[in-house]
Write an enzyme that holds these catalytic residues in place. Structure first.
Site, short mmCIF file in Angstrom:
data_model
loop_
_atom_site.label_atom_id
_atom_site.label_comp_id
_atom_site.label_asym_id
_atom_site.label_seq_id
_atom_site.Cartn_x
_atom_site.Cartn_y
_atom_site.Cartn_z
N TYR A 1 0.85 -1.20 0.00
CA TYR A 1 0.00 0.00 0.00
C TYR A 1 0.88 1.25 0.00
O TYR A 1 0.93 2.01 0.94
CB TYR A 1 -0.91 -0.04 1.23
CG TYR A 1 -1.96 1.03 1.31
CD1 TYR A 1 -2.45 1.67 0.18
CD2 TYR A 1 -2.51 1.37 2.54
CE1 TYR A 1 -3.43 2.64 0.27
CE2 TYR A 1 -3.49 2.34 2.66
CZ TYR A 1 -3.95 2.97 1.52
OH TYR A 1 -4.93 3.94 1.62
N SER A 2 1.63 1.40 -1.08
CA SER A 2 2.47 2.58 -1.27
C SER A 2 2.81 2.68 -2.75
O SER A 2 2.46 1.79 -3.54
CB SER A 2 3.76 2.50 -0.43
OG SER A 2 4.47 1.30 -0.70
N GLY B 1 7.10 0.78 9.97
CA GLY B 1 5.83 0.83 9.27
C GLY B 1 5.83 -0.19 8.15
O GLY B 1 5.77 0.15 6.97
N CYS C 1 -6.28 11.86 -4.77
CA CYS C 1 -4.83 11.67 -4.64
C CYS C 1 -4.18 11.53 -6.01
O CYS C 1 -3.10 12.09 -6.25
CB CYS C 1 -4.54 10.45 -3.78
SG CYS C 1 -4.86 10.69 -2.03
#
Length: 394
Positions: free
Chosen positions: A135-136, A174, A358
């Site tokens: 998720y990046s 993270g 985004c």
């Protein structure tokens, strides 16, 4: 005379460069610009003027989320046109948000903020992320790369930049759903520790570790990076996490990395960056990423210098994030029949707006994403050119 309608007509007059149509709550339609309308905005009911004047971004974002405003056409195109208009409300920051930036993300608040976004459920994210659950921002070596291929490219790109050596200790701050630490252990034989504040992510990573039998190389802990004590790492990586730290804690992040790195150790930071110091959008702050802050490149470099961290390389991946978000938005729409099984239309509109806004923000250049490579103190053992990153890429 309907004063609300007069207000809106003046508001829309110079808001977009493309022709468009507005349909008001009483059924009246008005066309703006020359030619056929590229999109249509339907106002089911007026939004109070005080809300628009006080915080237009939040007011319109909430109105779209709950269905007061509907858009016929591309949501992303509408948002991108707003970003391209320097006079639009997306370029204004209300006083309330300026004050919110300085709220402290302590240990308890940071955990709450992360869980607010990431603990929606692994099943939800699996519907529209790629097979690696990354998720990046992905890395598209070729425009036709699938999302899964591009995410694996990104992991490989990062691990090459870290110049990993077998037996080294790697920390991923993270770690998400674990693709980076698992790949690093399998491919380079490093001992990798991932930390996350998301219970859902933690559970998924342990499932992967168990399935792949990597207990001797990979560990994951439900932990705040500031809670790590009496350990050092040869390499530290953080991908898409710094945005959650908050403005007041940027220095604390770099101080912690400096403390945890061995002398000459290498760190890679992958973070969304801003250009004008506004930090975040008030609708995003309230509904998507509470406590978030998007730093400027200059802020990050200044902190590196303050903590004796030597900057080696900076790379922008802005276009790659636009493409990544396009894939996510398309996957999200394809998954709607399943998502509607347990999520309502308000949730769906919120996430549709988030993903498309985004994409628009990156494509318009309003925000960027950078990878920084830096070392603790001078490291004179690294390769002298970037060939070690690209030499095996086809």
């Amino acid at each position: 005379m309907d004063l609300d309608k007069v207000f809106y007509k003046n508001l829309f007059k110079n808001l977009f460069t493309d022709p468009f149509v507005v349909e008001y709550w009483d059924g009246e339609s008005e066309r703006y610009g020359d030619g056929d309308g590229k999109f249509k905005i339907i106002l089911r009911e007026p939004i109070p003027k005080s809300e628009i004047i006080g915080d237009s971004s939040l007011a319109f974002g909430e109105a779209y989320t709950i269905g007061k405003i509907q858009i016929e056409g591309s949501v992303r195109n509408v948002v991108e046109l707003l970003y391209n208009n320097n006079d639009s409300f997306l370029h204004r920051n209300p006083t309330s948000l300026k004050l919110a930036r300085f709220l402290s993300n302590g240990l308890k608040r940071s955990k709450e903020n992360v869980q607010f976004h990431y603990d929606i459920g692994n099943d939800f994210y699996q519907l529209w992320l790629d097979d690696t659950m990354t998720y990046s921002c992905a890395y598209f070596r070729h425009p036709e790369d699938t999302l899964t291929k591009a995410q694996k490219n990104k992991i490989d790109h990062i691990l090459r930049k870290l110049n990993l050596q077998q037996g080294q200790r790697l920390l991923d701050i993270g770690c998400g759903w674990g693709e980076l630490i698992i790949t690093a252990a399998r491919k380079y034989g490093v001992k990798a520790l991932g930390i996350t504040l998301s219970q859902e992510q933690n559970d998924k990573v342990w499932e992967r570790i168990n399935n792949e039998g990597l207990y001797n190389l990979v560990d994951v802990q439900l932990l705040d990076y500031r809670e790590l004590k009496n350990q050092t790492f040869d390499r530290i990586v953080s991908v898409g996490m710094l945005e959650h730290v908050g403005k007041k804690h940027l220095g604390e992040y770099f101080a912690t990395v400096q403390r945890l790195l061995t002398e000459g150790g290498i760190s890679l930071l992958h973070s969304i960056t801003g250009r004008d110091g506004r930090g975040t959008n008030s609708w995003i702050e309230k509904y998507i990423f509470p406590g978030g802050y998007i730093p400027r490149v200059s802020e990050l470099i200044r902190f590196m210098e303050d903590f004796n961290l030597y900057l080696l390389d900076v790379e922008s991946l802005r276009n790659h994030y636009t493409r990544t978000l396009e894939h996510w938005a398309q996957n999200f729409e394809k998954a709607l029949p399943i998502i509607r099984g347990n999520k309502d239309e308000t949730f769906i509109r919120m996430w549709r707006l988030y993903l498309n806004a985004c994409a628009a923000s990156f494509h318009s250049g309003n925000i960027d994403v950078h990878q920084f490579i830096f070392t603790k103190g001078p490291n004179n053992e690294l390769p002298w050119t970037r060939e070690y990153i690209y030499s095996h890429v086809s």
